[in-house]
Design a protein around this motif. Structure first.
Motif, mmCIF file in Angstrom:
data_model
loop_
_atom_site.group_PDB
_atom_site.id
_atom_site.type_symbol
_atom_site.label_atom_id
_atom_site.label_comp_id
_atom_site.label_asym_id
_atom_site.label_seq_id
_atom_site.Cartn_x
_atom_site.Cartn_y
_atom_site.Cartn_z
ATOM 1 N N UNK A 1 0.807 -1.227 0.000
ATOM 2 C CA UNK A 1 0.000 0.000 0.000
ATOM 3 C C UNK A 1 0.838 1.274 0.000
ATOM 4 N N UNK A 2 1.955 1.267 0.701
ATOM 5 C CA UNK A 2 2.830 2.435 0.734
ATOM 6 C C UNK A 2 3.419 2.706 -0.650
ATOM 7 N N UNK A 3 3.800 1.647 -1.342
ATOM 8 C CA UNK A 3 4.349 1.801 -2.676
ATOM 9 C C UNK A 3 3.306 2.335 -3.649
ATOM 10 N N UNK A 4 2.093 1.852 -3.511
ATOM 11 C CA UNK A 4 1.020 2.325 -4.392
ATOM 12 C C UNK A 4 0.733 3.802 -4.123
ATOM 13 N N UNK A 5 0.755 4.180 -2.850
ATOM 14 C CA UNK A 5 0.533 5.594 -2.511
ATOM 15 C C UNK A 5 1.622 6.481 -3.099
ATOM 16 N N UNK A 6 2.847 5.949 -3.189
ATOM 17 C CA UNK A 6 3.966 6.727 -3.714
ATOM 18 C C UNK A 6 3.861 6.922 -5.225
ATOM 19 N N UNK A 7 3.027 6.134 -5.871
ATOM 20 C CA UNK A 7 2.809 6.301 -7.303
ATOM 21 C C UNK A 7 3.789 5.582 -8.198
ATOM 22 N N UNK A 8 4.665 4.733 -7.645
ATOM 23 C CA UNK A 8 5.590 3.989 -8.492
ATOM 24 C C UNK A 8 4.882 2.787 -9.106
ATOM 25 N N UNK A 9 5.321 2.397 -10.286
ATOM 26 C CA UNK A 9 4.820 1.155 -10.858
ATOM 27 C C UNK A 9 5.450 -0.012 -10.113
ATOM 28 N N UNK A 10 4.752 -1.154 -10.134
ATOM 29 C CA UNK A 10 5.201 -2.316 -9.372
ATOM 30 C C UNK A 10 5.309 -3.544 -10.263
ATOM 31 N N UNK A 11 6.272 -4.399 -9.933
ATOM 32 C CA UNK A 11 6.336 -5.739 -10.516
ATOM 33 C C UNK A 11 6.586 -6.726 -9.391
ATOM 34 N N UNK A 12 6.257 -7.983 -9.645
ATOM 35 C CA UNK A 12 6.493 -9.028 -8.658
ATOM 36 C C UNK A 12 6.667 -10.348 -9.378
ATOM 37 N N UNK A 13 7.275 -11.313 -8.701
ATOM 38 C CA UNK A 13 7.438 -12.663 -9.236
ATOM 39 C C UNK A 13 6.797 -13.624 -8.245
ATOM 40 N N UNK A 14 5.751 -14.322 -8.699
ATOM 41 C CA UNK A 14 5.025 -15.250 -7.837
ATOM 42 C C UNK A 14 5.676 -16.629 -7.807
ATOM 43 N N UNK A 15 6.724 -16.817 -8.592
ATOM 44 C CA UNK A 15 7.486 -18.068 -8.655
ATOM 45 C C UNK A 15 6.561 -19.242 -8.959
ATOM 46 N N UNK A 16 6.582 -20.298 -8.147
ATOM 47 C CA UNK A 16 5.809 -21.496 -8.470
ATOM 48 C C UNK A 16 4.428 -21.483 -7.815
ATOM 49 N N UNK A 17 3.748 -20.350 -7.876
ATOM 50 C CA UNK A 17 2.385 -20.244 -7.337
ATOM 51 C C UNK A 17 1.465 -21.240 -8.039
ATOM 52 N N UNK A 18 0.559 -21.814 -7.270
ATOM 53 C CA UNK A 18 -0.397 -22.760 -7.850
ATOM 54 C C UNK A 18 -1.692 -22.089 -8.300
ATOM 55 N N UNK A 19 -1.757 -20.743 -8.154
ATOM 56 C CA UNK A 19 -2.962 -20.028 -8.543
ATOM 57 C C UNK A 19 -4.033 -20.017 -7.480
ATOM 58 N N UNK A 20 -3.761 -20.667 -6.337
ATOM 59 C CA UNK A 20 -4.777 -20.814 -5.286
ATOM 60 C C UNK A 20 -4.292 -20.266 -3.941
ATOM 61 N N UNK A 21 -3.059 -20.527 -3.571
ATOM 62 C CA UNK A 21 -2.530 -20.133 -2.266
ATOM 63 C C UNK A 21 -2.756 -18.638 -2.023
ATOM 64 N N UNK A 22 -3.517 -18.283 -0.966
ATOM 65 C CA UNK A 22 -3.850 -16.879 -0.737
ATOM 66 C C UNK A 22 -2.660 -16.000 -0.363
ATOM 67 N N UNK A 23 -1.551 -16.600 0.068
ATOM 68 C CA UNK A 23 -0.373 -15.805 0.440
ATOM 69 C C UNK A 23 0.087 -14.931 -0.720
ATOM 70 N N UNK A 24 0.003 -15.451 -1.939
ATOM 71 C CA UNK A 24 0.529 -14.748 -3.111
ATOM 72 C C UNK A 24 -0.411 -13.665 -3.638
ATOM 73 N N UNK A 25 -1.668 -13.704 -3.260
ATOM 74 C CA UNK A 25 -2.668 -12.825 -3.872
ATOM 75 C C UNK A 25 -2.378 -11.333 -3.712
ATOM 76 N N UNK A 26 -1.983 -10.834 -2.541
ATOM 77 C CA UNK A 26 -1.703 -9.392 -2.443
ATOM 78 C C UNK A 26 -0.663 -8.922 -3.451
ATOM 79 N N UNK A 27 0.341 -9.750 -3.704
ATOM 80 C CA UNK A 27 1.370 -9.401 -4.674
ATOM 81 C C UNK A 27 0.803 -9.443 -6.095
ATOM 82 N N UNK A 28 0.074 -10.511 -6.390
ATOM 83 C CA UNK A 28 -0.475 -10.686 -7.735
ATOM 84 C C UNK A 28 -1.431 -9.566 -8.119
ATOM 85 N N UNK A 29 -2.207 -9.085 -7.159
ATOM 86 C CA UNK A 29 -3.250 -8.110 -7.468
ATOM 87 C C UNK A 29 -2.771 -6.665 -7.393
ATOM 88 N N UNK A 30 -1.606 -6.423 -6.779
ATOM 89 C CA UNK A 30 -1.117 -5.041 -6.632
ATOM 90 C C UNK A 30 -0.166 -4.627 -7.734
#
Length: 319
Positions: free
Chosen positions: A151-180
Motif C-alpha cells: 500500500x505504501x508503494x502504491x501511494x507513492x505512485x511507483x509502478x510495481x512488478x512481482x514474481x510469484x514463482x511457483x504459485x499454484x494459482x490458489x494459495x492466498x499468500x501470493x494474492x496481495x502481490x499478484x493483485x497489486x
C-alpha cells in the motif's frame, strides 16, 4: 520528476547453501558423497534481481531485513562488491537462508529456513516512503514483510512488478502481490491452467502484463487481452543450474519495459537473460551485461524473422 533509483527491489536477500546431488529426487541413503562440493554463498531472489538490473546498467537499490550474523555479512559484502546500494533493516531472527539441492541436469530443490521471518516483521514506513519517492519502479519479492509495504508503494505512485514463482494459482499468500503489481511474473510449474490463471490475475488486479515462464518451453505473455507464446532461446553454453533464471528473466524484461519497448521484445530480453543464467554454476552470482543481452536478443530476433519468412519459390516460371 527526477529520481535517483530506477528500480527499488524489496525483499529476497539471503544466503544459499548449494549441494550438488547425483539426481533429483534424491534417493534415500545413509549418506552421499558430494562433488564438486558444498558451498555457501549470498544470493536469493531479491539479490539476483538487484544484481541483474545493475549488470544491465540500471540503478537498483535493495531493501530488506537482514540479521547481525555471518549470513548477513555475506549479503552485505555481495552488495558492496557489486556496487548495489543496500538498506538493511535489522532482523533479530537472522538473515534468510536456504539449502539448494542441484541435480546434474541443472534442476533444483530449495529448502527454505522458515524461522528467519515472522508475521510481525515490518519495514519502517518512513524508509519505504523515502526510497519509493526516489524510485521510478519497485520490484517486490514475495518474502516477509514485503506484502505490508505494497500500500505504501502504491501511494507513492511507483509502478510495481512481482514474481510469484511457483504459485499454484490458489494459495492466498501470493494474492496481495499478484493483485497489486502492474507487471506479474510467475512460473507455469504448479499451474493447472496457465492461461486461466494469467487472465484471472489481470482481471482481478492491476496487471497490464502477465508473464508465465515455462523453462525450455519458453514463456507465455498476456498483454492487451491476448496471450502469446514466446519461444525459448538456446543457452550459449551447457545448462548447469536453473537457479536464478527467473530472476534474470525479470531483470531483463524490466530493462526493456522501463525503456518503453514492446512487451514481445521485453520478453525476448528475458528469455536471453534466463538462458544465460542457466549456464552459470549455482555457486556463482554472475549476470549478463547489457551489450551482450542486446546482441544476443538481436541475433535471436533475426533468426526468428528468418524462420517466419516465406521461402522463395525456386521452381521455373511457366510462360
Amino acid at each position: 520528476m527526477s529520481t535517483d533509483i530506477d528500480v527499488l527491489v524489496l525483499g529476497g536477500a539471503g544466503v544459499d547453501t548449494i549441494v550438488h546431488v547425483p539426481e533429483l529426487p534424491l534417493p534415500f541413503a545413509d549418506s552421499h558423497m558430494i562433488r564438486p562440493g558444498i558451498k555457501t554463498r549470498a544470493g536469493q531472489s531479491g539479490d539476483f534481481v538487484a544484481l541483474g538490473l545493475t549488470a544491465l546498467g540500471l540503478r537498483a537499490h535493495h531493501l530488506d531485513m537482514i540479521g547481525d550474523d555471518h549470513e548477513g555479512d555475506l549479503v552485505r559484502a555481495l552488495h558492496r562488491d557489486r556496487g548495489v546500494p543496500l538498506t538493511a533493516v535489522p532482523q533479530p531472527a537472522g538473515t534468510k537462508r536456504a539449502v539448494n539441492l542441484v541435480g546434474p541436469d541443472g534442476r533444483r530443490l530449495s529448502l527454505y529456513d522458515a524461522t528467519r521471518s515472522g508475521e510481525s516483521d515490518r519495514f519502517p514506513e518512513a524508509t519505504v516512503r523515502e526510497l519509493a519517492a526516489a524510485s521510478r519502479h519497485a520490484h517486490v519479492v514475495i518474502t516477509q514483510p514485503c506484502a505490508h509495504a505494497l500500500p505504501l508503494l502504491r501511494e507513492a505512485g511507483v509502478t510495481l512488478s512481482t514474481d510469484l514463482h511457483d504459485w499454484d494459482g490458489v494459495d492466498p499468500y501470493h494474492e496481495p502481490f499478484a493483485l497489486a503489481a502492474d507487471v506479474v511474473f510467475l512460473s507455469t510449474t504448479a499451474l493447472a491452467d496457465t492461461e486461466r490463471t494469467m487472465r484471472e490475475i489481470a482481471a482481478r488486479g492491476r496487471a497490464r502484463i502477465v508473464v508465465a515462464t515455462a523453462g525450455a518451453e519458453g514463456a507465455y505473455l498476456l498483454t492487451d487481452d491476448a496471450v502469446t507464446h514466446v519461444p525459448a532461446v538456446d543457452p550459449p553454453a551447457p545448462v548447469v543450474d536453473s537457479n536464478g533464471a527467473g530472476d534474470a528473466f525479470a531483470s531483463a524484461f524490466l530493462l526493456g519495459w522501463l525503456n518503453g519497448e514492446d512487451p514481445q521484445r521485453c520478453a525476448r530480453y528475458g528469455s536471453v537473460a534466463g538462458a544465460h543464467a542457466c549456464t552459470v554454476p549455482s555457486t556463482r552470482t554472475e549476470a549478463i551485461g547489457r551489450s551482450e543481452l542486446l546482441a544476443r536478443a538481436a541475433e535471436s530476433e533475426s533468426a526468428a524473422l528468418a524462420l517466419a519468412a516465406p521461402e522463395e519459390d525456386s521452381s521455373p516460371v511457366t510462360p
